[in-house]
Motif scaffolding. Structure first.
Motif, PDB file in Angstrom:
ATOM      1  N   PHE A 185      26.799   7.456  50.602  1.00 30.59           N
ATOM      2  CA  PHE A 185      28.151   7.074  51.022  1.00 30.59           C
ATOM      3  C   PHE A 185      28.426   7.432  52.480  1.00 30.59           C
ATOM      4  O   PHE A 185      29.567   7.357  52.942  1.00 30.59           O
ATOM      5  CB  PHE A 185      29.174   7.757  50.117  1.00 30.59           C
ATOM      6  CG  PHE A 185      28.970   7.475  48.661  1.00 30.59           C
ATOM      7  CD1 PHE A 185      29.248   6.232  48.131  1.00 30.59           C
ATOM      8  CD2 PHE A 185      28.461   8.462  47.807  1.00 30.59           C
ATOM      9  CE1 PHE A 185      29.037   5.961  46.784  1.00 30.59           C
ATOM     10  CE2 PHE A 185      28.254   8.200  46.467  1.00 30.59           C
ATOM     11  CZ  PHE A 185      28.536   6.948  45.951  1.00 30.59           C
ATOM     12  N   ALA A 186      27.383   7.783  53.235  1.00 35.12           N
ATOM     13  CA  ALA A 186      27.566   8.265  54.601  1.00 35.12           C
ATOM     14  C   ALA A 186      28.193   7.219  55.515  1.00 35.12           C
ATOM     15  O   ALA A 186      28.890   7.560  56.479  1.00 35.12           O
ATOM     16  CB  ALA A 186      26.229   8.731  55.173  1.00 35.12           C
ATOM     17  N   GLN A 187      27.988   5.944  55.223  1.00 35.58           N
ATOM     18  CA  GLN A 187      28.523   4.881  56.069  1.00 35.58           C
ATOM     19  C   GLN A 187      29.820   4.281  55.526  1.00 35.58           C
ATOM     20  O   GLN A 187      30.351   3.334  56.119  1.00 35.58           O
ATOM     21  CB  GLN A 187      27.468   3.768  56.219  1.00 35.58           C
ATOM     22  CG  GLN A 187      26.145   4.235  56.794  1.00 35.58           C
ATOM     23  CD  GLN A 187      26.307   4.952  58.122  1.00 35.58           C
ATOM     24  OE1 GLN A 187      27.014   4.479  59.007  1.00 35.58           O
ATOM     25  NE2 GLN A 187      25.640   6.104  58.262  1.00 35.58           N
ATOM     26  N   VAL A 188      30.327   4.803  54.435  1.00 35.63           N
ATOM     27  CA  VAL A 188      31.563   4.278  53.844  1.00 35.63           C
ATOM     28  C   VAL A 188      32.762   4.777  54.639  1.00 35.63           C
ATOM     29  O   VAL A 188      32.847   5.966  54.973  1.00 35.63           O
ATOM     30  CB  VAL A 188      31.678   4.705  52.362  1.00 35.63           C
ATOM     31  CG1 VAL A 188      33.024   4.289  51.780  1.00 35.63           C
ATOM     32  CG2 VAL A 188      30.532   4.100  51.556  1.00 35.63           C
ATOM     33  N   ASP A 189      33.699   3.886  54.943  1.00 33.89           N
ATOM     34  CA  ASP A 189      34.860   4.243  55.756  1.00 33.89           C
ATOM     35  C   ASP A 189      35.695   5.340  55.107  1.00 33.89           C
ATOM     36  O   ASP A 189      35.888   5.343  53.882  1.00 33.89           O
ATOM     37  CB  ASP A 189      35.753   3.025  55.972  1.00 33.89           C
ATOM     38  CG  ASP A 189      35.285   2.170  57.135  1.00 33.89           C
ATOM     39  OD1 ASP A 189      34.270   2.522  57.760  1.00 33.89           O
ATOM     40  OD2 ASP A 189      35.941   1.148  57.412  1.00 33.89           O
ATOM     41  N   ILE A 190      36.185   6.258  55.939  1.00 35.48           N
ATOM     42  CA  ILE A 190      37.115   7.302  55.510  1.00 35.48           C
ATOM     43  C   ILE A 190      38.522   6.813  55.797  1.00 35.48           C
ATOM     44  O   ILE A 190      38.852   6.474  56.942  1.00 35.48           O
ATOM     45  CB  ILE A 190      36.841   8.625  56.246  1.00 35.48           C
ATOM     46  CG1 ILE A 190      35.383   9.058  56.041  1.00 35.48           C
ATOM     47  CG2 ILE A 190      37.806   9.711  55.770  1.00 35.48           C
ATOM     48  CD1 ILE A 190      34.954  10.193  56.953  1.00 35.48           C
ATOM     49  N   ALA A 191      39.365   6.764  54.780  1.00 33.90           N
ATOM     50  CA  ALA A 191      40.665   6.107  54.895  1.00 33.90           C
ATOM     51  C   ALA A 191      41.747   6.979  55.502  1.00 33.90           C
ATOM     52  O   ALA A 191      42.776   6.461  55.938  1.00 33.90           O
ATOM     53  CB  ALA A 191      41.115   5.621  53.513  1.00 33.90           C
ATOM     54  N   ASN A 192      41.563   8.299  55.539  1.00 34.48           N
ATOM     55  CA  ASN A 192      42.725   9.161  55.791  1.00 34.48           C
ATOM     56  C   ASN A 192      42.527  10.271  56.811  1.00 34.48           C
ATOM     57  O   ASN A 192      43.400  11.110  56.962  1.00 34.48           O
ATOM     58  CB  ASN A 192      43.177   9.795  54.471  1.00 34.48           C
ATOM     59  CG  ASN A 192      42.152  10.784  53.928  1.00 34.48           C
ATOM     60  OD1 ASN A 192      40.963  10.482  53.848  1.00 34.48           O
ATOM     61  ND2 ASN A 192      42.624  11.964  53.548  1.00 34.48           N
ATOM     62  N   THR A 193      41.391  10.305  57.506  1.00 39.01           N
ATOM     63  CA  THR A 193      41.205  11.352  58.529  1.00 39.01           C
ATOM     64  C   THR A 193      40.560  10.777  59.784  1.00 39.01           C
ATOM     65  O   THR A 193      39.843   9.773  59.735  1.00 39.01           O
ATOM     66  CB  THR A 193      40.322  12.517  58.014  1.00 39.01           C
ATOM     67  OG1 THR A 193      39.010  12.028  57.713  1.00 39.01           O
ATOM     68  CG2 THR A 193      40.938  13.190  56.800  1.00 39.01           C
ATOM     69  N   ASP A 194      40.824  11.465  60.890  1.00 34.36           N
ATOM     70  CA  ASP A 194      40.132  11.246  62.160  1.00 34.36           C
ATOM     71  C   ASP A 194      39.759  12.614  62.716  1.00 34.36           C
ATOM     72  O   ASP A 194      40.433  13.614  62.415  1.00 34.36           O
ATOM     73  CB  ASP A 194      41.040  10.525  63.167  1.00 34.36           C
ATOM     74  CG  ASP A 194      41.108   9.022  62.921  1.00 34.36           C
ATOM     75  OD1 ASP A 194      40.130   8.460  62.394  1.00 34.36           O
ATOM     76  OD2 ASP A 194      42.153   8.423  63.242  1.00 34.36           O
ATOM     77  N   PRO A 195      38.732  12.692  63.544  1.00 35.71           N
ATOM     78  CA  PRO A 195      38.397  13.985  64.153  1.00 35.71           C
ATOM     79  C   PRO A 195      39.402  14.353  65.241  1.00 35.71           C
ATOM     80  O   PRO A 195      39.857  13.499  66.004  1.00 35.71           O
ATOM     81  CB  PRO A 195      37.004  13.750  64.733  1.00 35.71           C
ATOM     82  CG  PRO A 195      36.909  12.274  64.937  1.00 35.71           C
ATOM     83  CD  PRO A 195      37.742  11.654  63.869  1.00 35.71           C
ATOM     84  N   ASP A 196      39.739  15.655  65.328  1.00 38.88           N
ATOM     85  CA  ASP A 196      40.576  16.113  66.422  1.00 38.88           C
ATOM     86  C   ASP A 196      39.693  16.399  67.636  1.00 38.88           C
ATOM     87  O   ASP A 196      38.497  16.074  67.655  1.00 38.88           O
ATOM     88  CB  ASP A 196      41.415  17.324  66.013  1.00 38.88           C
ATOM     89  CG  ASP A 196      40.569  18.552  65.671  1.00 38.88           C
ATOM     90  OD1 ASP A 196      39.351  18.559  65.975  1.00 38.88           O
ATOM     91  OD2 ASP A 196      41.115  19.510  65.083  1.00 38.88           O
ATOM     92  N   GLN A 197      40.258  17.014  68.669  1.00 37.52           N
ATOM     93  CA  GLN A 197      39.506  17.237  69.900  1.00 37.52           C
ATOM     94  C   GLN A 197      38.298  18.143  69.705  1.00 37.52           C
ATOM     95  O   GLN A 197      37.316  18.052  70.440  1.00 37.52           O
ATOM     96  CB  GLN A 197      40.425  17.836  70.970  1.00 37.52           C
ATOM     97  CG  GLN A 197      41.489  16.865  71.458  1.00 37.52           C
ATOM     98  CD  GLN A 197      42.363  17.456  72.546  1.00 37.52           C
ATOM     99  OE1 GLN A 197      42.374  18.676  72.746  1.00 37.52           O
ATOM    100  NE2 GLN A 197      43.096  16.609  73.250  1.00 37.52           N
ATOM    101  N   SER A 198      38.354  18.997  68.700  1.00 35.43           N
ATOM    102  CA  SER A 198      37.221  19.885  68.426  1.00 35.43           C
ATOM    103  C   SER A 198      36.261  19.289  67.396  1.00 35.43           C
ATOM    104  O   SER A 198      35.271  19.919  67.041  1.00 35.43           O
ATOM    105  CB  SER A 198      37.726  21.237  67.921  1.00 35.43           C
ATOM    106  OG  SER A 198      38.376  21.092  66.666  1.00 35.43           O
TER     107      SER A 198
END
Length: 276
Positions: A185-198
Protein backbone atom coordinates in the motif's frame (compact mmCIF):
# COMPACT_ATOMS: atom_id res chain seq x y z
CA UNK A 1 3.17 -15.15 35.23
CA UNK A 2 0.40 -17.71 35.11
CA UNK A 3 -2.95 -16.22 34.11
CA UNK A 4 -6.40 -17.81 34.35
CA UNK A 5 -9.65 -16.59 32.77
CA UNK A 6 -13.08 -17.25 34.29
CA UNK A 7 -16.50 -15.72 34.84
CA UNK A 8 -16.77 -13.53 37.91
CA UNK A 9 -18.78 -15.24 40.63
CA UNK A 10 -17.95 -13.80 44.06
CA UNK A 11 -19.09 -10.39 45.23
CA UNK A 12 -15.52 -9.31 45.98
CA UNK A 13 -14.53 -10.09 42.38
CA UNK A 14 -17.22 -7.70 41.12
CA UNK A 15 -16.00 -5.02 43.53
CA UNK A 16 -12.44 -5.57 42.29
CA UNK A 17 -13.74 -5.09 38.75
CA UNK A 18 -15.28 -1.74 39.74
CA UNK A 19 -11.94 -0.73 41.25
CA UNK A 20 -10.08 -1.67 38.07
CA UNK A 21 -12.51 0.40 36.01
CA UNK A 22 -11.69 3.44 38.16
CA UNK A 23 -7.99 2.69 37.90
CA UNK A 24 -8.30 2.55 34.10
CA UNK A 25 -10.62 5.49 33.38
CA UNK A 26 -9.86 7.71 36.39
CA UNK A 27 -11.06 7.76 39.98
CA UNK A 28 -13.47 10.61 39.29
CA UNK A 29 -15.16 9.20 36.18
CA UNK A 30 -18.91 8.63 36.41
CA UNK A 31 -18.97 6.06 33.59
CA UNK A 32 -18.63 2.92 35.71
CA UNK A 33 -20.50 -0.39 35.45
CA UNK A 34 -21.63 -1.05 39.04
CA UNK A 35 -21.39 -4.47 40.62
CA UNK A 36 -25.16 -5.13 40.58
CA UNK A 37 -25.35 -4.57 36.80
CA UNK A 38 -22.49 -7.02 36.24
CA UNK A 39 -24.12 -9.62 38.49
CA UNK A 40 -27.38 -9.32 36.54
CA UNK A 41 -25.54 -9.48 33.21
CA UNK A 42 -23.99 -12.82 34.14
CA UNK A 43 -27.43 -14.19 35.03
CA UNK A 44 -29.28 -13.17 31.84
CA UNK A 45 -26.93 -14.40 29.12
CA UNK A 46 -24.30 -11.68 29.20
CA UNK A 47 -20.72 -12.29 30.19
CA UNK A 48 -18.56 -10.65 32.83
CA UNK A 49 -15.23 -12.43 33.00
CA UNK A 50 -11.90 -11.67 34.59
CA UNK A 51 -8.24 -12.47 34.11
CA UNK A 52 -6.48 -13.46 37.35
CA UNK A 53 -2.80 -13.80 38.14
CA UNK A 54 -1.22 -16.66 40.10
CA UNK A 55 -2.15 -14.92 43.36
CA UNK A 56 -5.81 -14.80 42.25
CA UNK A 57 -5.72 -11.01 41.83
CA UNK A 58 -7.93 -9.51 39.13
CA UNK A 59 -5.70 -8.05 36.41
CA UNK A 60 -8.21 -7.61 33.57
CA UNK A 61 -11.87 -7.97 32.69
CA UNK A 62 -14.41 -7.99 29.87
CA UNK A 63 -18.07 -7.00 30.27
CA UNK A 64 -20.67 -7.99 27.65
CA UNK A 65 -24.43 -7.51 27.58
CA UNK A 66 -26.97 -9.64 25.65
CA UNK A 67 -29.34 -8.23 23.09
CA UNK A 68 -30.23 -7.78 19.41
CA UNK A 69 -28.57 -5.46 16.90
CA UNK A 70 -29.28 -5.26 13.17
CA UNK A 71 -31.58 -8.29 13.55
CA UNK A 72 -28.74 -10.36 15.02
CA UNK A 73 -28.86 -11.97 18.41
CA UNK A 74 -25.58 -10.78 19.82
CA UNK A 75 -23.49 -9.75 22.78
CA UNK A 76 -22.43 -6.12 23.11
CA UNK A 77 -18.96 -6.06 24.62
CA UNK A 78 -19.19 -2.84 26.64
CA UNK A 79 -15.84 -2.75 28.44
CA UNK A 80 -12.45 -4.42 28.36
CA UNK A 81 -9.47 -3.36 30.43
CA UNK A 82 -6.13 -4.73 31.59
CA UNK A 83 -3.91 -3.32 34.31
CA UNK A 84 -1.61 -0.77 32.76
CA UNK A 85 1.68 -2.52 33.53
CA UNK A 86 0.40 -5.69 31.83
CA UNK A 87 -0.94 -4.13 28.65
CA UNK A 88 0.61 -5.64 25.55
CA UNK A 89 1.05 -9.04 27.20
CA UNK A 90 -1.85 -10.64 25.30
CA UNK A 91 -4.29 -10.63 28.22
CA UNK A 92 -6.89 -8.56 26.38
CA UNK A 93 -6.83 -11.00 23.47
CA UNK A 94 -7.22 -13.95 25.85
CA UNK A 95 -10.26 -12.30 27.43
CA UNK A 96 -11.82 -11.85 23.97
CA UNK A 97 -11.10 -15.47 23.05
CA UNK A 98 -12.75 -16.62 26.28
CA UNK A 99 -15.73 -14.43 25.45
CA UNK A 100 -15.93 -15.95 21.97
CA UNK A 101 -15.76 -19.50 23.32
CA UNK A 102 -18.47 -18.93 25.92
CA UNK A 103 -20.85 -17.21 23.53
CA UNK A 104 -20.46 -19.80 20.79
CA UNK A 105 -21.54 -22.37 23.36
CA UNK A 106 -24.75 -20.31 23.75
CA UNK A 107 -25.27 -20.27 19.97
CA UNK A 108 -24.38 -16.57 19.66
CA UNK A 109 -22.29 -15.80 16.59
CA UNK A 110 -22.00 -12.00 16.66
CA UNK A 111 -20.26 -9.70 19.13
CA UNK A 112 -20.28 -5.93 18.73
CA UNK A 113 -18.27 -3.29 20.55
CA UNK A 114 -16.82 0.16 20.09
CA UNK A 115 -13.30 1.49 20.06
CA UNK A 116 -11.62 4.79 19.35
CA UNK A 117 -10.30 4.69 15.76
CA UNK A 118 -7.42 6.93 16.85
CA UNK A 119 -6.01 4.36 19.29
CA UNK A 120 -3.53 2.36 17.22
CA UNK A 121 -3.01 -0.51 19.68
CA UNK A 122 -6.77 -1.15 19.83
CA UNK A 123 -7.06 -1.04 16.04
CA UNK A 124 -4.30 -3.65 15.80
CA UNK A 125 -5.96 -5.91 18.38
CA UNK A 126 -9.47 -5.63 17.00
CA UNK A 127 -8.80 -5.82 13.27
CA UNK A 128 -5.57 -7.81 12.99
CA UNK A 129 -5.46 -10.07 16.04
CA UNK A 130 -9.21 -10.76 16.31
CA UNK A 131 -10.38 -10.28 12.71
CA UNK A 132 -13.29 -7.98 13.58
CA UNK A 133 -14.69 -5.67 10.90
CA UNK A 134 -15.73 -2.03 11.06
CA UNK A 135 -19.51 -1.75 10.89
CA UNK A 136 -19.96 2.03 11.17
CA UNK A 137 -18.46 5.29 12.41
CA UNK A 138 -20.43 6.80 15.29
CA UNK A 139 -19.88 10.50 15.98
CA UNK A 140 -19.99 11.56 19.63
CA UNK A 141 -21.61 8.23 20.54
CA UNK A 142 -21.03 8.79 24.26
CA UNK A 143 -21.16 12.01 26.26
CA UNK A 144 -17.71 13.16 27.31
CA UNK A 145 -16.91 11.22 30.45
CA UNK A 146 -16.51 13.55 33.37
CA UNK A 147 -13.25 12.93 35.17
CA UNK A 148 -11.94 10.39 32.66
CA UNK A 149 -8.15 10.33 32.73
CA UNK A 150 -8.07 8.18 29.61
CA UNK A 151 -10.16 10.28 27.23
CA UNK A 152 -9.37 13.78 28.43
CA UNK A 153 -11.37 16.45 26.61
CA UNK A 154 -11.61 14.69 23.22
CA UNK A 155 -15.02 14.07 21.72
CA UNK A 156 -15.89 10.40 21.94
CA UNK A 157 -16.24 9.25 18.35
CA UNK A 158 -16.07 5.50 17.94
CA UNK A 159 -15.94 2.71 15.39
CA UNK A 160 -18.65 0.11 15.93
CA UNK A 161 -17.09 -3.23 15.06
CA UNK A 162 -18.71 -6.57 14.39
CA UNK A 163 -16.98 -9.81 15.33
CA UNK A 164 -18.54 -12.58 13.27
CA UNK A 165 -17.31 -15.42 15.40
CA UNK A 166 -17.23 -18.14 12.74
CA UNK A 167 -16.22 -16.01 9.75
CA UNK A 168 -13.11 -17.19 7.82
CA UNK A 169 -11.42 -13.82 8.44
CA UNK A 170 -11.78 -14.33 12.19
CA UNK A 171 -10.39 -17.85 11.97
CA UNK A 172 -7.42 -16.58 9.94
CA UNK A 173 -6.74 -13.83 12.49
CA UNK A 174 -6.88 -16.24 15.40
CA UNK A 175 -4.53 -18.60 13.57
CA UNK A 176 -2.09 -15.75 13.03
CA UNK A 177 -2.34 -15.88 9.23
CA UNK A 178 -4.11 -12.54 8.72
CA UNK A 179 -1.15 -10.42 7.66
CA UNK A 180 -0.82 -6.94 6.15
CA UNK A 181 2.19 -6.10 3.97
CA UNK A 182 2.88 -2.33 4.19
CA UNK A 183 4.75 -2.45 0.88
CA UNK A 184 1.51 -3.40 -0.88
CA UNK A 185 0.00 0.00 0.00
CA UNK A 186 3.07 2.27 -0.15
CA UNK A 187 1.81 4.05 -3.27
CA UNK A 188 -1.82 4.42 -2.14
CA UNK A 189 -2.88 8.04 -1.59
CA UNK A 190 -3.17 9.30 1.99
CA UNK A 191 -6.43 11.22 2.30
CA UNK A 192 -5.91 13.21 5.49
CA UNK A 193 -2.28 14.21 6.15
CA UNK A 194 0.56 16.22 4.66
CA UNK A 195 4.13 16.51 5.95
CA UNK A 196 4.98 19.62 7.95
CA UNK A 197 8.28 21.50 7.60
CA UNK A 198 10.09 18.84 9.62
CA UNK A 199 8.53 16.03 7.60
CA UNK A 200 6.11 14.87 10.31
CA UNK A 201 2.58 13.98 9.15
CA UNK A 202 0.10 16.74 9.99
CA UNK A 203 -3.69 16.40 9.79
CA UNK A 204 -5.33 18.34 6.95
CA UNK A 205 -8.93 18.55 5.73
CA UNK A 206 -9.32 18.56 1.96
CA UNK A 207 -11.41 17.06 -0.80
CA UNK A 208 -11.23 13.29 -0.48
CA UNK A 209 -9.71 11.46 -3.47
CA UNK A 210 -12.06 8.96 -5.06
CA UNK A 211 -9.54 6.24 -5.84
CA UNK A 212 -10.51 2.56 -5.40
CA UNK A 213 -8.01 2.35 -2.51
CA UNK A 214 -7.17 5.12 -0.04
CA UNK A 215 -5.31 5.40 3.25
CA UNK A 216 -6.32 7.30 6.38
CA UNK A 217 -3.49 8.02 8.78
CA UNK A 218 -3.67 8.18 12.58
CA UNK A 219 -0.99 8.93 15.19
CA UNK A 220 0.99 6.02 16.58
CA UNK A 221 0.11 7.19 20.11
CA UNK A 222 -2.86 9.54 20.42
CA UNK A 223 -2.42 9.52 24.20
CA UNK A 224 0.99 11.13 23.85
CA UNK A 225 -0.42 13.64 21.38
CA UNK A 226 -3.08 14.58 23.95
CA UNK A 227 -0.43 15.13 26.61
CA UNK A 228 1.60 17.39 24.34
CA UNK A 229 -1.25 19.32 22.69
CA UNK A 230 -4.98 18.92 23.27
CA UNK A 231 -5.55 21.22 20.28
CA UNK A 232 -3.60 18.89 17.96
CA UNK A 233 -5.46 15.87 19.33
CA UNK A 234 -8.75 17.64 18.54
CA UNK A 235 -7.47 18.30 15.00
CA UNK A 236 -6.79 14.59 14.55
CA UNK A 237 -10.33 13.83 15.74
CA UNK A 238 -12.08 16.27 13.39
CA UNK A 239 -9.75 15.39 10.52
CA UNK A 240 -10.26 11.63 10.71
CA UNK A 241 -13.99 12.07 11.35
CA UNK A 242 -14.23 13.99 8.05
CA UNK A 243 -12.31 11.28 6.20
CA UNK A 244 -13.98 8.20 7.68
CA UNK A 245 -17.54 9.51 7.45
CA UNK A 246 -16.92 10.81 3.93
CA UNK A 247 -15.67 7.49 2.64
CA UNK A 248 -18.10 5.26 4.50
CA UNK A 249 -21.01 7.33 3.17
CA UNK A 250 -19.67 6.70 -0.34
CA UNK A 251 -19.73 2.95 0.22
CA UNK A 252 -16.07 2.38 1.08
CA UNK A 253 -15.15 -0.22 3.68
CA UNK A 254 -12.28 -0.39 6.15
CA UNK A 255 -10.16 -3.30 4.93
CA UNK A 256 -6.88 -3.18 6.83
CA UNK A 257 -4.90 -1.51 9.57
CA UNK A 258 -1.12 -1.55 9.74
CA UNK A 259 1.92 0.18 11.19
CA UNK A 260 4.83 1.11 8.96
CA UNK A 261 7.76 2.37 11.02
CA UNK A 262 6.55 5.36 12.99
CA UNK A 263 3.30 5.79 11.02
CA UNK A 264 -0.09 4.04 11.21
CA UNK A 265 -2.70 3.67 8.48
CA UNK A 266 -6.15 2.32 7.78
CA UNK A 267 -6.74 1.10 4.22
CA UNK A 268 -10.21 1.64 2.79
CA UNK A 269 -11.53 0.28 -0.48
CA UNK A 270 -14.60 0.94 -2.55
CA UNK A 271 -17.14 -1.87 -2.27
CA UNK A 272 -17.72 -3.97 -5.36
CA UNK A 273 -20.43 -2.48 -7.50
CA UNK A 274 -20.07 1.04 -6.11
CA UNK A 275 -19.43 3.79 -8.61
CA UNK A 276 -16.72 6.45 -8.26
Amino acid sequence: MKTSIRKLSRHQEYLDCVALQKETWGAQTTEIAPSFIMIVANKIGGLVAGAFDDENTLIGFVIGLPGFYRSNQMNWSKMLAVKKHLQGAGIGRRLKLYQREQLLQQGIKHIYWTYDPLVARNAHLNLNKLGAGVSEYAERIFPNERGSDLHGSMELDRFIVEWRLEHPQVKDALAGTLKVDPAAFAQVDIANTDPDQSGRPTPVVRDLPGHPLVRIEIPTDIGQVQKESSALAAEWRSNTRHAFTGYLQRGYEVRHFYRDGDRCFYVLSRSQGDQP
